[in-house]
Design an enzyme around this catalytic site. Structure first.
Site, short mmCIF file in Angstrom:
data_model
loop_
_atom_site.label_atom_id
_atom_site.label_comp_id
_atom_site.label_asym_id
_atom_site.label_seq_id
_atom_site.Cartn_x
_atom_site.Cartn_y
_atom_site.Cartn_z
N LYS A 267 -3.33 -93.42 23.03
CA LYS A 267 -3.87 -92.71 24.18
C LYS A 267 -4.05 -91.21 23.88
O LYS A 267 -3.56 -90.72 22.88
CB LYS A 267 -2.97 -92.92 25.41
CG LYS A 267 -2.70 -94.40 25.72
CD LYS A 267 -3.95 -95.17 26.13
CE LYS A 267 -3.88 -96.65 25.88
NZ LYS A 267 -3.12 -97.45 26.79
C1 PLP Z 1 -2.70 -98.80 27.27
C2 PLP Z 1 -3.11 -99.38 28.55
C3 PLP Z 1 -2.18 -99.97 29.44
C4 PLP Z 1 -0.74 -100.21 29.09
O1 PLP Z 1 -0.05 -99.13 28.60
P1 PLP Z 1 1.21 -99.37 27.62
O2 PLP Z 1 1.80 -98.00 27.52
O3 PLP Z 1 0.68 -99.91 26.34
O4 PLP Z 1 2.12 -100.31 28.31
C5 PLP Z 1 -2.65 -100.42 30.65
N1 PLP Z 1 -3.94 -100.33 30.99
C6 PLP Z 1 -4.85 -99.78 30.18
C7 PLP Z 1 -6.26 -99.68 30.64
C8 PLP Z 1 -4.47 -99.31 28.92
O5 PLP Z 1 -5.40 -98.80 28.11
#
Ligand code: PLP
Length: 384
Positions: free
Chosen positions: A187
């Protein structure tokens, strides 16, 4: 181009500065390594970033989203409307709280949930909406919240990919109902693993803390009670220190990503890929944080599959990814009644999309190299 003289370009790579690495070492030496002062500082900094709204951290974006649903009072018998073009976490958490996901197809241009279809999917059982800002591109927030208000629905924004994105000059997280971020390494801001929930008031923040740690409240040295069923979702101070180190750079990160996205548009202009029908994202430089740069392949005009296309990129020293196959086509979802053909835009996007490299330490030359490779592969494998 030969692969031997250029370094492999991954599709994503976090940028962690030396001060953060030193800061993590300091935390490890401090004697307090789980949730503590670093987490408090991280929450305060995130709250400031989100216009002063209360923020609580969790150990993943998935946990954050699930607890958002619990705080909104979503449970058995409720329906939650969301998009089938997302990471499967988005709808798995709906099942986790005992509710039922209802999908509305995407707008193939924005690749986000189509708000007309979302509105048409509302029933008397609908309790909440989970919009997803795919690749960091928000939906029309004014329209979304007008719909939510009109039907008395809660909104849990899956802003996992939208940290640093804005809507009409206001930050995602500074506006809206419950807003869920993820700090997974891919992210725009990372705490290794982690997430944060933006809340409406202190009462919700207290509830978030209870759900985060066994439903426990403490008063004084020896007073302890447990009055809701909570889990174990707290963020460590090591993770919080990484997040704090990242937050310093978020404006630069977003600027650099926008610059690279512009370079992609320039690099693809007039080339074979575009002539053949390779699809590009919406060129939004006002709101999106450019979490990803995703193209779609005109597979009907190519003699190779998407997997073979990605293999060709790899042979040229370029990494790529798929974000995401349509959720409702996964086995778990088929077993619960979903079928191919239900959400054709999400299915088509999921079957043809390729995520190209985009991370802060990339250069415009790297982008040009990727564009050349995509054009070259399209030329080599064009039908007829
Ligand atoms: C990464 C992501 C998640 C989940 O996040 P984690 O930290 O991996 O649990 C949920 N929704 C979207 C759209 C994501 O890109």
């Amino acid at each position: 181009m030969t692969q031997s003289n250029v370094a492999f370009l991954p599709f994503v790579k976090p940028e962690i500065d030396e001060e953060t690495i030193q800061g993590v070492a300091d935390v490890l030496r401090s004697g307090w390594i789980t949730t503590g002062p670093q987490n408090q500082a991280f929450e305060a900094a995130l709250s400031e970033f989100c216009g002063g709204r209360p923020v609580r951290t969790f150990n993943s974006g998935t946990a954050t989203l699930e607890i958002g649903l619990r705080i909104a009072g979503v449970g058995p018998g409720d329906e939650v409307i969301t998009t089938p073009a997302s990471w499967v976490a988005t709808s798995n958490v709906i099942y986790e709280v005992g509710a039922t996901p209802v999908f509305a197809d995407i707008d193939p241009v924005t690749r986000n949930i189509d708000l007309d279809r979302l509105e048409a999917a509302i029933t008397p059982r609908t309790k909440a909406l989970i919009p997803v800002y795919l690749a960091g591109m928000p939906v029309d927030m004014d329209r979304l919240y007008a719909i939510a208000r009109q039907h008395g629905l809660r909104v849990i924004e899956d802003a996992a990919q939208a940290f640093g994105a804005t809507w009409n000059g206001k930050r995602i997280g500074a506006i809206g109902d419950l807003v869920s971020f993820s700090f997974h390494p891919n992210k725009n801001l990372t705490s290794i693993e982690g997430g944060a929930l933006v809340l409406n008031n202190e009462a919700e923040a207290v509830l978030a803390q209870k759900y985060r740690l066994q439903g426990i409240t403490r008063t004084g040295f020896d007073g302890m009670d447990c009055d809701v069923l909570g889990g174990k979702y707290n963020l460590t101070d090591v993770a919080a220190r990484v997040g704090l180190g990242q937050l310093k750079h978020i404006e630069r990160f977003t600027e650099q990503r926008r610059k690279l996205a512009r370079a992609y548009f320039a690099g693809f202009e007039g080339g074979t890929a575009r002539k053949l029908g390779v699809g590009l994202p919406v060129a939004d430089f006002a709101n999106s944080n450019w979490h990803m740069f995703q193209i779609t392949l005109p597979l009907e005009k190519l003699t190779i599959s998407r997997a073979a296309f990605m293999e060709q990129l790899k042979e040229r020293g370029i990494g790529s990814g798929v974000h995401y196959p349509a959720i409702h086509l996964f086995t778990l979802y088929r077993e619960r009644g979903f079928k191919a053909g239900m959400f054709p835009h999400a299915e088509r996007f999921g079957a043809t999309t390729v995520t190209l490299p985009l991370f802060t330490q990339m250069t415009n030359d790297d982008v040009a190299r990727v564009c050349r490779a995509v054009n070259e592969i399209c030329e080599q494998y064009a039908k007829g």
